[in-house]
Design a protein around this motif. Structure first.
Motif, PDB file in Angstrom:
ATOM      1  N   ASP A   1      31.663  25.800  66.809  1.00 32.15           N
ATOM      2  CA  ASP A   1      30.656  26.459  67.642  1.00 32.15           C
ATOM      3  C   ASP A   1      30.247  25.488  68.751  1.00 32.15           C
ATOM      4  O   ASP A   1      29.894  24.332  68.467  1.00 32.15           O
TER       5      ASP A   1
ATOM      6  N   ALA B   1      26.458  27.417  56.392  1.00 33.51           N
ATOM      7  CA  ALA B   1      27.598  26.492  56.424  1.00 33.51           C
ATOM      8  C   ALA B   1      27.193  25.088  55.961  1.00 33.51           C
ATOM      9  O   ALA B   1      27.910  24.466  55.174  1.00 33.51           O
TER      10      ALA B   1
ATOM     11  N   ILE C   1      32.902  30.552  57.854  1.00 31.53           N
ATOM     12  CA  ILE C   1      31.632  31.275  57.942  1.00 31.53           C
ATOM     13  C   ILE C   1      31.595  31.857  59.346  1.00 31.53           C
ATOM     14  O   ILE C   1      31.630  31.101  60.327  1.00 31.53           O
ATOM     15  N   ALA C   2      31.551  33.151  59.450  1.00 27.12           N
ATOM     16  CA  ALA C   2      31.630  33.756  60.783  1.00 27.12           C
ATOM     17  C   ALA C   2      30.904  35.086  60.839  1.00 27.12           C
ATOM     18  O   ALA C   2      30.774  35.792  59.833  1.00 27.12           O
ATOM     19  N   ASN C   3      30.435  35.391  62.007  1.00 27.64           N
ATOM     20  CA  ASN C   3      29.954  36.721  62.325  1.00 27.64           C
ATOM     21  C   ASN C   3      30.042  36.839  63.829  1.00 27.64           C
ATOM     22  O   ASN C   3      29.950  35.848  64.539  1.00 27.64           O
TER      23      ASN C   3
ATOM     24  N   ASP D   1      32.798  26.508  60.624  1.00 26.51           N
ATOM     25  CA  ASP D   1      31.620  27.229  61.129  1.00 26.51           C
ATOM     26  C   ASP D   1      31.964  27.704  62.541  1.00 26.51           C
ATOM     27  O   ASP D   1      32.110  26.905  63.457  1.00 26.51           O
TER      28      ASP D   1
ATOM     29  N   VAL E   1      30.820  36.331  55.629  1.00 22.65           N
ATOM     30  CA  VAL E   1      30.114  36.871  56.792  1.00 22.65           C
ATOM     31  C   VAL E   1      28.632  37.021  56.440  1.00 22.65           C
ATOM     32  O   VAL E   1      28.262  37.903  55.672  1.00 22.65           O
TER      33      VAL E   1
ATOM     34  N   LYS F   1      24.415  31.480  60.266  1.00 30.07           N
ATOM     35  CA  LYS F   1      25.741  30.956  59.908  1.00 30.07           C
ATOM     36  C   LYS F   1      25.685  29.461  59.617  1.00 30.07           C
ATOM     37  O   LYS F   1      26.204  28.987  58.609  1.00 30.07           O
ATOM     38  N   THR F   2      25.070  28.735  60.543  1.00 27.61           N
ATOM     39  CA  THR F   2      25.090  27.281  60.401  1.00 27.61           C
ATOM     40  C   THR F   2      24.255  26.829  59.201  1.00 27.61           C
ATOM     41  O   THR F   2      24.642  25.898  58.487  1.00 27.61           O
TER      42      THR F   2
ATOM     43  N   GLY G   1      29.157  32.643  67.121  1.00 34.06           N
ATOM     44  CA  GLY G   1      28.839  34.061  66.911  1.00 34.06           C
ATOM     45  C   GLY G   1      29.431  34.982  67.954  1.00 34.06           C
ATOM     46  O   GLY G   1      28.700  35.681  68.654  1.00 34.06           O
TER      47      GLY G   1
END
Lengths: 205, 122
Positions: free
Chosen positions: A39, A20, A7-9, A81, A102, A16-17, A84
């Motif tokens: 992260d 996730a 899971i990324a951007n 995860d 994303v 995201k979290t 950002g």
């Protein structure tokens, strides 16, 4: 061999979290799952620390490849995860993942990083042909008069490298409550958030 | 298979170290450009939403002299296409040209250029 999700951007604050942690619970119900918090804010790690039924989880801030390789055979699913921003860990995750999801908010400020991410995913796919990319509109306004989602869908349609997830995840209190309570919305009572998460899971799993 | 995935990833040193590779390309300040007609236009980075942004109000024009019959060919083509779906001459010319540009430049270079959104200040 694990199916690896990332899971990324490049943008922070897009949820995201939240995505996730909810996905982690869903995957843990389907098989042996490892949650990898890459992260530095360690929000997913802290969320897991306060859970009654803790998930298998680790935090990584460097050497993702070396850490994951021995774990790859032990799990059915690995969920990463990522912070950002563009980072070496983000690049490593792209090179070993099967699926990257994303999450993006629908505003222009959030969408403007999409071309860069699309470009990096394309480069990564040349090196990792297994990689499939999806983009999901997250934290969308629940106000029916807000037309940002329609505009965002139009914008994202120009990036066919992404499968656009049809389910739009709205900015709902249940998601915030779930994070605070170290749960997934799927572990809470019925709600629109739970319905949206289920629809999202059907599309991405 | 799994070892290959990690081994292959480790070999991609350039990709792993090329983080934030767009920073130099996308940050462009306000710029003055002299057009082919010797006019000066000021261009600034886009800060508008896709809905606010308009080619008419924020874009630039290109004028291409045509023989009468060449324009008639284009009009006839657009007329034929518009029997199937809504299309304007402007849309047809723009999209046909851009498709050709993409073929020549390649998708990478095309997308890199297309990602830098800027507007004319009027």
């Amino acid at each position: 061999m694990a199916v690896i999700f990332t899971i990324a951007n490049r943008k922070g604050g897009v949820g995201k979290t939240t995505l996730a942690t909810n996905l982690a619970v869903a995957l843990s119900n389907k098989g042996k799952m490892l949650l990898v918090d890459a992260d530095e804010q360690r929000s997913a790690h802290q969320w897991n620390e306060h859970r009654q039924n803790k998930l298998d989880a680790i935090t990584i801030h460097e050497n993702l490849l070396d850490t994951l390789e021995p774990l790859n055979e032990k799990y059915d699913f690995i969920l990463i995860d990522v912070a950002g921003r563009d980072s070496e860990i983000f690049r490593e995750a792209l090179l070993v993942s099967d699926k990257i999801i994303v999450p993006t908010q629908a505003s222009l400020l959030d969408l403007e990083v999409i071309p860069y991410i699309a470009d990096k995913i394309k480069e990564a796919q040349e090196k990792n042909p297994l990689l499939k990319a999806s983009v999901v509109i997250n934290k969308a306004s629940a106000n029916p008069k807000n037309n940002e989602v329609a505009q965002a869908k139009e914008y994202l349609a120009d990036y066919p490298i992404f499968k656009l997830v049809k389910t739009v995840i709205h900015d709902r209190k249940q998601f915030r409550d779930a994070i605070i309570e170290s749960r997934s919305v799927s572990e809470m009572g019925s709600s629109k958030a739970k319905d949206e998460l289920n629809e999202f899971l059907i599309e991405v799993l | 298979m799994s070892e290959n995935r990690f081994k292959r990833a480790r070999e991609q040193v350039d990709f792993l170290q090329d983080v934030n590779s767009d920073t130099q390309d996308t940050i462009k300040a306000v710029e003055k450009v002299i057009t082919r007609n010797k006019n000066e236009v000021v261009i600034e980075p886009n800060s508008l939403t896709p809905k606010q942004r308009s080619r008419t109000r924020h874009g630039r024009n290109i004028s291409v002299p045509l023989y009468v019959e060449e324009l008639e060919i284009i009009e006839a083509t657009v007329g034929k296409l518009s029997e199937q779906h809504e299309v304007s001459i402007s849309n047809f010319i723009r999209q046909t040209l851009l498709n050709r540009c993409q073929e020549i430049l390649g998708q990478n270079e095309y997308e890199k250029l297309n990602a830098v959104k800027r507007n004319v200040v009027k």
